[in-house]
Design an enzyme around this catalytic site. Structure first.
Site, PDB file in Angstrom:
ATOM      1  N   HIS A 133      -2.524   6.680   2.288  1.00  0.00           N
ATOM      2  CA  HIS A 133      -3.513   5.830   1.626  1.00  0.00           C
ATOM      3  C   HIS A 133      -3.839   4.591   2.459  1.00  0.00           C
ATOM      4  CE1 HIS A 133      -5.674   3.642  -1.348  1.00  0.00           C
ATOM      5  NE2 HIS A 133      -4.691   3.195  -2.079  1.00  0.00           N
TER       6      HIS A 133
ATOM      7  N   CYS B  99      -8.213  -0.822  -2.963  1.00  0.00           N
ATOM      8  CA  CYS B  99      -8.146   0.617  -2.659  1.00  0.00           C
ATOM      9  C   CYS B  99      -9.457   1.350  -2.901  1.00  0.00           C
ATOM     10  CB  CYS B  99      -7.038   1.260  -3.488  1.00  0.00           C
ATOM     11  SG  CYS B  99      -5.630   0.189  -3.775  1.00  0.00           S
TER      12      CYS B  99
ATOM     13  N   CYS C 151       4.953   8.748  -5.362  1.00  0.00           N
ATOM     14  CA  CYS C 151       4.206   7.625  -4.779  1.00  0.00           C
ATOM     15  C   CYS C 151       3.534   8.031  -3.469  1.00  0.00           C
ATOM     16  CB  CYS C 151       5.155   6.475  -4.462  1.00  0.00           C
ATOM     17  SG  CYS C 151       6.228   5.992  -5.835  1.00  0.00           S
TER      18      CYS C 151
END
Lengths: 137, 382
Positions: free
Chosen positions: B331, B82, B205
């Site tokens: 994301h 990430c 989340c």
């Protein structure tokens, strides 16, 4: 012995610490200790990064530990879908090493609290596989 | 030799982009390049960043370099899950600092819809130590949930405080046209959402997404020719913590972030209180609360209080994630760090529109790979 017997879902079969499974089947949870520097490793390691030594010895853990943190998973990766909800825990053994394992399903959610005493115990699974779990002490 | 960011670009982040990875990267690259009137031939080197387990294409860097017109100049591939694109920025920074290259393009991307949900589920289980932790059915939310539980126990942080991070994110998402989820959420909605990994619920989340980002770096000499508003890389720190949970020594903060921040502040000769605006890696609400503490915006254990007092909104002590953060933007793994840098660059160039933090001089980016494994902290100034 192949390490692929370890765990509900296994991802690797070959490792220098595969004897861990043999001991587990005998009811023992084993760590390794570096003979040169004396550091204890759990999960067991075949190689010591402190002194680059590969001279290790097996040593049994008492299984006595305390809960450090946990989470109950309601959503799972492949192979665990049928198992939800399950509680993943991190505990500290009395020997100072930490263990990552599931809490026994016998434990009720309201009984679980950080700091509680637990017992790390071998657990035989279906289809000849084996693992360990954290039970109420 | 000083290093500047001269251009930034980003695609919308979406659930399913419907185009190929090369086209996705082209869109972000074009967005950055057209803004500063640069042509591909002026780029001396490129760094392509993604998490390869989501790609069908083996070694995507070569393909993307070709599609963007960057051959025969060298291309490199950077991966730290990430935080891949801030790792790419660090490599690009080093290239320029050493004098090897003058203008470097860092392109981060991820098309998470490239593979099926079943394939995503399968990969998700392999993010932890596959020998000793994955056999217990772990996954990303569970990893951060264990930090949340320990943080609640040690400091009294509450589920309400975590939910307030998402409420802030929702508010700012309405002002970010590139965000995947553009909607305000109430505290009650957050608290009543279904549990994913206790105590984390659905709105705690972030979601998988498709998207790409681009950061163009240049030497001082080139930067001054390209733009009137270069943004300088004042500090850049990185650290790696153990991948396995059993070897971690801190269960209420991310050591990789603490160490990376220390390096970045030292290099920039500034203190946490000097930061005017920050982008932190809020993959989960607890991650943003820990980031406040790990970056020194408040003392350890006071992160919950900081959001409760609305100190991380615009007008507060330190505005954080005023673009909606990962929680609302989505994301797309390899693109995320570049998107965070874009937000800070636009802030420091006074181009952030309705989310502009007035007079922002110094900005900070905190980008984390894995469950606190790889930490990059970058300090930028105008």
């Amino acid at each position: 012995m192949s390490f692929s017997k370890f765990g509900k879902v296994s991802f690797i079969s070959e490792t220098k610490v595969a004897d861990f499974v043999k001991y587990l089947e005998e009811g023992k949870i084993m760590a390794t200790r570096c003979i040169k520097c004396g550091k204890l490793y759990f999960p067991p390691r075949a190689d010591c990064p402190e002194d680059l030594s590969t001279d290790m010895t097996w040593e049994e853990l008492s299984g006595k530990c305390k809960l450090l943190t946990y989470t109950t998973a309601y959503f799972a990766p492949s192979g665990f879908e049928d198992h939800v909800p399950y509680t993943i825990a991190l505990a500290e053994c009395e020997e100072g090493v930490k263990v990552y394992a599931l809490l026994s399903k016998d434990l009720k959610e309201d009984e679980v609290h950080i700091g509680m005493n637990l017992k790390l115990t071998p657990l035989k699974l279906q289809n000849g596989k084996i693992t360990y779990e954290l039970k109420k002490a | 030799m000083d290093v500047a960011i001269v251009g930034v670009g980003q695609t919308p982040f979406t659930r399913n982009c419907g185009i190929s990875i090369r086209e996705l990267c082209f869109e972000a690259f074009k967005n950055a390049m057209e803004d500063i009137n640069l042509t591909p031939k002026e780029i001396d080197a490129s760094i392509i960043c993604s998490a390869p387990e989501y790609d069908k294409q083996r070694s995507p860097a070569g393909l993307i370099s070709e599609y963007l017109g960057l051959t025969p100049r060298p291309t490199f591939y950077a991966e730290s899950i990430c935080s891949s694109s801030t790792t790419g920025v660090k490599i690009g920074y080093s290239f320029i600092k050493s004098g090897l290259h003058d203008i470097v393009a860092v392109i981060g991307f991820q098309k998470m819809s490239e593979i099926s949900s079943a394939e995503v589920q399968e990969r998700m289980g392999r993010g932890a130590d596959i020998q000793w932790e994955s056999p217990f059915g772990t996954m990303m939310p569970a990893g951060y949930a264990m930090y949340a539980r320990a943080h609640m126990q040690k400091y009294g942080t509450t589920e309400e405080q975590m939910a307030k991070v998402k409420v802030k994110s929702g508010k700012y998402s309405l002002l970010n046209p590139l965000a995947m989820y553009r909607r305000a959420v109430t505290l009650e909605e957050c608290l009543q959402a279904r549990v994913i990994a206790s105590p984390l619920k659905m709105f705690d989340c972030c979601a998988n997404a498709d998207g790409a980002s681009c950061v163009i770096l240049a030497s001082k000499e080139k930067a001054k020719k390209i733009t009137d508003t270069p943004v300088w890389v004042a500090g850049i720190g990185s650290a790696t913590d153990t991948l396995s949970t059993t070897s971690r020594t801190n269960l209420t903060g991310l050591n990789c972030a603490i160490e990376a921040a220390k390096q970045a502040y030292k290099m920039a000769h500034i203190e946490p209180k000097d930061v005017d605006v920050a982008e932190v890696h809020d993959c989960f609400t607890i991650a943003e609360i820990m980031a406040y503490e790990n970056l020194g915006f408040c003392k350890p254990g006071e992160g919950g209080k900081l959001i409760e007092e609305s100190q991380t909104y615009i007008g507060g002590k330190i505005p954080v994630n005023v673009d909606g953060g990962l929680l609302s933007k989505g994301h797309p793994i390899g693109a995320t760090g570049g998107s965070q840098i874009r937000t800070i660059v636009l802030q420091l160039q006074e181009r952030a529109g309705k989310t502009q933090v007035k007079g922002a001089e110094i900005g900070l980016v905190h980008n984390i790979g894995g469950i606190g494994v790889y930490g990059n902290v970058i300090i930028l100034r105008r």
